[in-house]
Design an enzyme around this catalytic site. Structure first.
Site, short mmCIF file in Angstrom:
data_model
loop_
_atom_site.label_atom_id
_atom_site.label_comp_id
_atom_site.label_asym_id
_atom_site.label_seq_id
_atom_site.Cartn_x
_atom_site.Cartn_y
_atom_site.Cartn_z
N HIS A 307 0.85 -1.18 0.00
CA HIS A 307 0.00 0.00 0.00
C HIS A 307 0.89 1.23 0.00
O HIS A 307 1.93 1.22 0.65
CB HIS A 307 -0.92 0.00 1.24
N ASP A 365 -8.05 -5.26 0.12
CA ASP A 365 -8.56 -6.04 -1.01
C ASP A 365 -8.22 -7.52 -0.92
O ASP A 365 -8.78 -8.33 -1.64
CB ASP A 365 -8.00 -5.48 -2.32
N1 ACO Z 1 4.18 -7.45 -5.03
C1 ACO Z 1 5.53 -7.44 -5.19
N2 ACO Z 1 6.30 -6.35 -4.99
C2 ACO Z 1 5.70 -5.22 -4.61
C3 ACO Z 1 4.30 -5.15 -4.42
C4 ACO Z 1 3.53 -6.32 -4.64
N3 ACO Z 1 2.20 -6.31 -4.47
N4 ACO Z 1 3.96 -3.89 -4.05
C5 ACO Z 1 5.12 -3.20 -4.01
N5 ACO Z 1 6.16 -3.99 -4.34
C6 ACO Z 1 7.58 -3.63 -4.34
C7 ACO Z 1 7.94 -2.76 -5.54
O1 ACO Z 1 8.38 -3.57 -6.64
C8 ACO Z 1 9.06 -1.93 -4.97
O2 ACO Z 1 10.23 -2.73 -4.89
P1 ACO Z 1 11.70 -2.04 -5.09
O3 ACO Z 1 11.83 -1.09 -3.94
O4 ACO Z 1 12.63 -3.18 -5.04
O5 ACO Z 1 11.63 -1.35 -6.43
C9 ACO Z 1 8.61 -1.67 -3.52
O6 ACO Z 1 7.80 -2.80 -3.19
C10 ACO Z 1 7.83 -0.39 -3.34
O7 ACO Z 1 6.75 -0.41 -4.26
P2 ACO Z 1 6.13 0.87 -4.97
O8 ACO Z 1 5.51 0.47 -6.27
O9 ACO Z 1 7.14 1.97 -4.98
O10 ACO Z 1 5.02 1.23 -3.94
P3 ACO Z 1 3.81 2.18 -4.22
O11 ACO Z 1 3.50 2.84 -2.94
O12 ACO Z 1 4.06 3.07 -5.38
O13 ACO Z 1 2.64 1.19 -4.66
C11 ACO Z 1 0.76 -0.23 -4.63
C12 ACO Z 1 1.59 0.80 -3.85
C13 ACO Z 1 0.37 0.34 -6.01
C14 ACO Z 1 -0.53 -0.50 -3.87
C15 ACO Z 1 1.59 -1.53 -4.79
O14 ACO Z 1 1.96 -2.03 -3.54
C16 ACO Z 1 0.85 -2.60 -5.61
O15 ACO Z 1 0.88 -2.55 -6.85
N6 ACO Z 1 0.15 -3.55 -4.92
C17 ACO Z 1 -0.62 -4.56 -5.60
C18 ACO Z 1 -1.96 -4.00 -6.04
C19 ACO Z 1 -2.91 -3.79 -4.87
O16 ACO Z 1 -3.10 -4.66 -4.04
N7 ACO Z 1 -3.54 -2.61 -4.87
C20 ACO Z 1 -4.54 -2.26 -3.86
C21 ACO Z 1 -4.10 -1.11 -3.03
S1 ACO Z 1 -5.22 -0.83 -1.73
C22 ACO Z 1 -6.51 0.03 -2.41
O17 ACO Z 1 -6.43 0.71 -3.38
C23 ACO Z 1 -7.79 -0.10 -1.72
#
Ligand code: ACO
Length: 434
Positions: A307, A365
């Site tokens: 998140h 979710d």
């Molecule tokens: N699976 C694997 N790796 C992940 C995930 C994941 N679900 N989420 C983040 N990471 C990793 C990224 O690759 C990144 O790694 P790095 O530092 O080695 O490059 C690190 O964790 C940070 O991730 P960011 O993308 O910078 O985090 P951001 O805050 O931008 O993204 C997000 C948040 C979009 C929710 C992300 O965690 C994601 O895509 N999750 C899966 C989709 C999801 O469940 N969305 C629902 C969100 S809750 C809602 O809207 C109600």
């Protein structure tokens, strides 16, 4: 004289002071609204990682501590002790309703649950196989074509009427989308039922058969709606605010919010979780998917994990984990294979160095989809349910923005990286090369 503490910015040998404001909780903010005027520079913050776009007194999140509060109340307390419409009242007016206010608010929302009869013809224009979110984007925005007496954003009564209409009509539209997709007749709202009961009734009753709403299902639905009702300045809420900042009508703004919510990185994740669990198919394949999630060359991410704000267990996921078990118990579902995969996935991910280091915990979710599935809600409707709940937050945030005297049209700037000035050749030469 400015009494706020100051932050000093040095650019080359010149120093500039900017006031620091503090809210009631959360990080202080540096007011850089005069930055461009004073220094000729913009700030650069893709994804708004460090930018507060507005002042708000609706929802507070502390992502590190795993705290979510609406108007000061913790989300788990609200989910346990309140119904959804009381939470809508809280979001809109700042206070939980007393008995009299509750009666008035419930009655008012109930009286607005029907949609204009003509709307069904618009819905019937969509292919039956349309994704219900595609229909919801159009149907919600189209309310502005039907309800002309609640479009004047400068009239507080019309703003309030628009808020009532949106909260009340969203479940009706959602159920209509579903009924249309399966070729069943639309079911009118029943004013004797509560908000959640009514939604389940419109989804599952038919003209030939009454649907007996189970109190556990209605309670679980109410909890889901409360947990999803607001989440401060997330992508869809910011979209609603940005759309509304131009003076666009509230129905159109909510349509924009629904479009933003649809994405798999936001509200679309609940649907994506179920698709992912289905793809995994068996516990034995979890290590393969964990490896894929960690592989930087693979775009796959574990849906329902991570998140932008929570770097701790999502407090909503905590409540839902428990609700999930209650619903499955009530329905007598003992061996739900997807739940088994989900539990194992959660266990492995919470121990895995990659997820631990990045503070990637299950989000709301991760569990909501399993509960919806058990209730018989089709996967494609999951994000629609999120939209019904979030409408409460969207209208509260939209109203707050319109009533904020500091409100301006939202207009971000950019770091331009394209071609510098260039010129076309002579007309003759251009024709030749064409
Ligand atoms: N699976 C694997 N790796 C992940 C995930 C994941 N679900 N989420 C983040 N990471 C990793 C990224 O690759 C990144 O790694 P790095 O530092 O080695 O490059 C690190 O964790 C940070 O991730 P960011 O993308 O910078 O985090 P951001 O805050 O931008 O993204 C997000 C948040 C979009 C929710 C992300 O965690 C994601 O895509 N999750 C899966 C989709 C999801 O469940 N969305 C629902 C969100 S809750 C809602 O809207 C109600």
């Amino acid at each position: 004289m400015n009494t706020h503490p100051q932050a000093t910015l040095q650019i080359k040998d010149k120093k500039y002071d900017f006031p620091i404001y503090n809210g009631t909780e959360g990080p202080d903010v540096i007011d850089i609204s005069a930055l461009y005027k004073e220094t000729g520079h913009f700030t650069y913050d893709p994804g708004f990682l460090s930018t507060a776009s507005c002042e708000s007194s609706i929802t507070y999140i502390d992502g590190d501590a795993g705290i979510l509060r609406y108007r000061g109340y913790n989300i788990d307390e609200l989910a346990e002790k309140c119904d959804f419409l009381s939470v809508c009242h809280l979001l809109l007016y700042g206070e939980l309703p007393n008995e009299e206010q509750s009666e008035w608010f419930n009655r008012t929302i109930t009286l607005h649950t029907m949609v204009h009869e003509q709307l069904q013809f618009m819905l019937r224009g969509f292919p039956r196989r349309s994704h219900p979110m595609a229909v919801m984007v159009g149907a919600s925005a189209s309310l502005s074509a039907f309800y002309h007496d609640s479009l004047d954003i400068n009239d507080p009564d019309q703003r309030e009427l628009a808020a009532f209409r949106m909260i009340a009509k969203m479940p009706t539209l959602a159920a209509m989308c579903y009924k249309y997709s399966i070729g069943q007749p639309f079911i009118y709202p029943n004013n004797e039922l509560s908000f959640s009961e009514n939604f389940l009734h419109m989804m599952f009753a038919t003209p030939c058969e009454k649907y007996k709403v189970s109190p556990t299902m209605a309670q679980a639905m109410d909890k889901l709606l409360i947990l999803h009702a607001d989440h401060e300045q997330n992508a869809s809420t910011s979209t609603v605010r940005l759309a509304g900042s131009s003076g666009a009508n509230p129905f159109a703004c909510i349509g924009a919010g629904i479009a933003s919510l649809w994405g798999p990185a936001h509200g679309g994740a609940n649907e994506a979780v179920i698709l992912m669990l289905r793809e995994i198919g068996h516990k034995s394949r979890i290590p393969e998917f964990i490896a894929r999630a960690k592989d930087k060359d693979d775009p796959f991410r574990l849906m329902g994990f991570g998140h932008r704000v929570y770097k701790n267990y999502d407090p909503r996921a905590k409540v839902l984990r428990e609700t999930c078990n209650q619903v499955l118990d009530e329905l007598g579902i003992r061996d739900e294979p997807l739940l088994e995969i989900a539990m194992e996935l959660e266990r492995i991910a919470l121990e895995d160095e990659y997820f631990v280091q990045r503070k990637l915990y299950p989000n709301v979710d991760f569990y909501s989809g399993i509960i919806y599935r058990a209730m018989g809600i089709p996967t494609k409707m999951f994000t629609v349910l999120f939209a019904i709940a979030r409408t409460a937050g969207w209208v509260a945030q939209w109203k707050e923005m319109i009533e904020d005297p500091k409100q301006k049209i939202g207009r971000p700037r950019q770091l331009y990286n394209g071609a510098t000035e260039r010129h076309l050749g002579s007309k003759k030469k251009m024709r030749k090369s064409a």
